[in-house]
Enzyme design. Structure first.
Site, mmCIF file in Angstrom:
data_model
loop_
_atom_site.group_PDB
_atom_site.id
_atom_site.type_symbol
_atom_site.label_atom_id
_atom_site.label_comp_id
_atom_site.label_asym_id
_atom_site.label_seq_id
_atom_site.Cartn_x
_atom_site.Cartn_y
_atom_site.Cartn_z
ATOM 1 C CG HIS A 138 -1.896 1.102 1.254
ATOM 2 N ND1 HIS A 138 -2.879 1.237 0.299
ATOM 3 C CD2 HIS A 138 -2.061 2.143 2.107
ATOM 4 C CE1 HIS A 138 -3.607 2.302 0.565
ATOM 5 N NE2 HIS A 138 -3.137 2.875 1.655
ATOM 6 C CE LYS A 159 -0.900 5.843 1.983
ATOM 7 N NZ LYS A 159 -1.786 6.130 3.142
ATOM 8 C CG ASP A 177 -5.238 2.171 -3.109
ATOM 9 O OD1 ASP A 177 -5.083 2.418 -1.897
ATOM 10 O OD2 ASP A 177 -6.060 1.339 -3.523
ATOM 11 N NE ARG A 243 15.830 18.597 15.571
ATOM 12 C CZ ARG A 243 15.782 19.627 16.395
ATOM 13 N NH1 ARG A 243 15.641 19.432 17.697
ATOM 14 N NH2 ARG A 243 15.869 20.856 15.933
#
Length: 309
Positions: A138, A159, A177, A243
Site C-alpha cells: 500500500h 499520501k 494505492d 534530525r
C-alpha cells in the site's frame, strides 16, 4: 503473470514465420533461454525443452554442415510439446527442416532482426521482469528526478494528495494505492501499478482522476525502480524524529533492502518539498556527498579548536 509467445513477439517486434493463434498463445514459463549448441551435435542430456530456443550465427553455420536428414533429426528431437518457440536471430534464413519439424511438433518459428546477444539480452530483461514474483504494498510510487520513491503511511495521512502535488511539481506518477513490487535481481527492486489502476489517482473529496489526461504523458510512468521509501506519520509532541539524517532505517521487499526516511506531517508543512529534498539528499549520498558527515566533521573540528584555545 502469464507471458505468452504473442506477447514476446509484440515486445521484441519479431516476425512470425510459422505459428497459428493456438501456438502463439503458448505460455512461457521460464526466463532462461537456450542456445542449442551441443544439442545440434546430438547431445540432449540436461536439455531444457521448456525454454525459448535461440539460434544464432554459430548454430546456423553449423547446421549448414549437416545433411538434410541430420538437420531434421536435430529439430525433431529438440522440439517438444512444452517448447514455446524457436527464434532465429540476425534475419537468417529458416532451414526447411526446422520449419517442417516445428510444424509437426507444434512449435512457433520466429525471426528477429537483431544480433543474437542483443536479442538474448532483451528477452532476458523482459521475461525476468514479467515472470518475477510480485508483492502488493500500500502506498504511492512517484518518479522524483529519475528516482523511484515509495510513499507510505497510515490511511488518511495524505499520501495520494502528496503524490498529486509532486506531479504538479513536474515529477511522474507510477502507481497509487496499490504498488506491485518485484525483484529483477538480488539488489534491484521495481514497482508498477495494478492493471486496473494505471495512471489513476484517488483524491478524497474529488474522487478518481486520470493523471495522464489532466497533466499529459510526461506526468506518468508505467514502472520504476524503487530506490527510497518515505513513511509519513503524524507529528506528536515528544515523539523523536531523526534530525541529523544519520539514521539507517531500512525496509525489505522481495528480499531487497531499501532505505526508509520517516517524515512527520503537521498542518502547514509542505510535505512534497520535504520529500523532494529527501530524494535529492539520498542521491547526493550515493554520489559521495553526505551533508550529515560534513556537519559532524565541522563540529568535531570546532570542538577540537575550542579545546586547544
Amino acid at each position: 503473470m502469464t507471458v505468452t509467445v504473442k506477447m514476446l513477439v509484440d515486445k521484441l517486434k519479431l516476425k512470425v514465420i510459422y505459428g497459428n493463434e493456438k501456438l502463439l498463445s503458448k505460455p512461457i514459463t521460464t526466463a532462461d533461454i537456450s542456445r542449442p549448441g551441443l544439442e545440434m551435435t546430438g547431445y540432449f542430456d540436461f536439455y531444457s525443452p521448456e525454454r525459448i530456443q535461440l539460434v544464432g550465427m554459430k548454430e546456423w553455420s553449423y547446421l549448414k554442415t549437416l545433411t538434410d536428414h541430420n538437420r531434421y533429426s536435430v529439430f525433431s528431437n529438440m522440439f517438444k510439446e512444452e517448447t514455446p518457440a524457436v527464434i532465429v536471430a540476425r534475419g537468417l534464413d529458416i532451414p526447411e527442416e526446422m520449419y517442417r519439424a516445428a510444424k509437426e511438433n507444434g512449435v512457433a518459428v520466429l525471426q528477429g532482426r537483431n544480433g543474437t546477444s542483443s536479442l538474448s539480452g532483451d528477452m532476458s530483461w523482459y521475461l525476468n521482469a514479467q515472470l518475477a514474483e510480485r508483492t502488493s504494498v500500500h502506498g504511492v510510487l512517484v518518479d522524483i528526478y529519475g528516482m523511484g520513491v515509495l510513499i507510505q503511511g497510515d490511511s488518511g495521512i495524505g499520501k495520494s494528495e502528496t503524490g498529486l502535488e509532486l506531479v504538479k511539481r513536474g515529477h511522474r506518477l507510477v502507481a497509487d494505492d496499490r504498488v506491485d513490487v518485484y525483484a529483477k535481481d538480488e539488489e534491484t527492486l521495481w514497482g508498477e501499478p495494478a492493471e486496473i489502476l494505471h495512471h489513476l489517482l484517488e483524491i478524497r473529496g474529488v474522487g478518481i482522476i486520470d493523471v495522464m489526461s489532466l497533466y499529459g504523458a510526461s506526468a506518468v510512468r508505467n514502472s520504476s525502480q524503487v530506490q527510497l521509501a518515505i513513511y509519513l506519520e503524524n507529528f506528536e509532541d515528544g515523539k523523536v524524529f531523526d534530525r541529523l539524517g544519520n539514521g539507517n532505517e531500512e525496509i525489505e521487499l522481495q528480499g531487497v533492502k531499501i532505505p526508509r526516511v520517516r517524515i512527520p506531517v503537521k498542518t502547514g508543512r509542505n510535505v512534497s518539498v520535504v520529500i523532494e529534498a529527501a530524494a535529492m539528499n539520498y542521491r547526493a549520498k550515493q554520489m559521495g556527498f553526505d551533508a550529515t558527515k560534513t556537519f559532524e566533521e565541522r563540529l568535531t573540528n570546532l570542538i577540537s579548536k575550542n579545546g586547544e584555545d
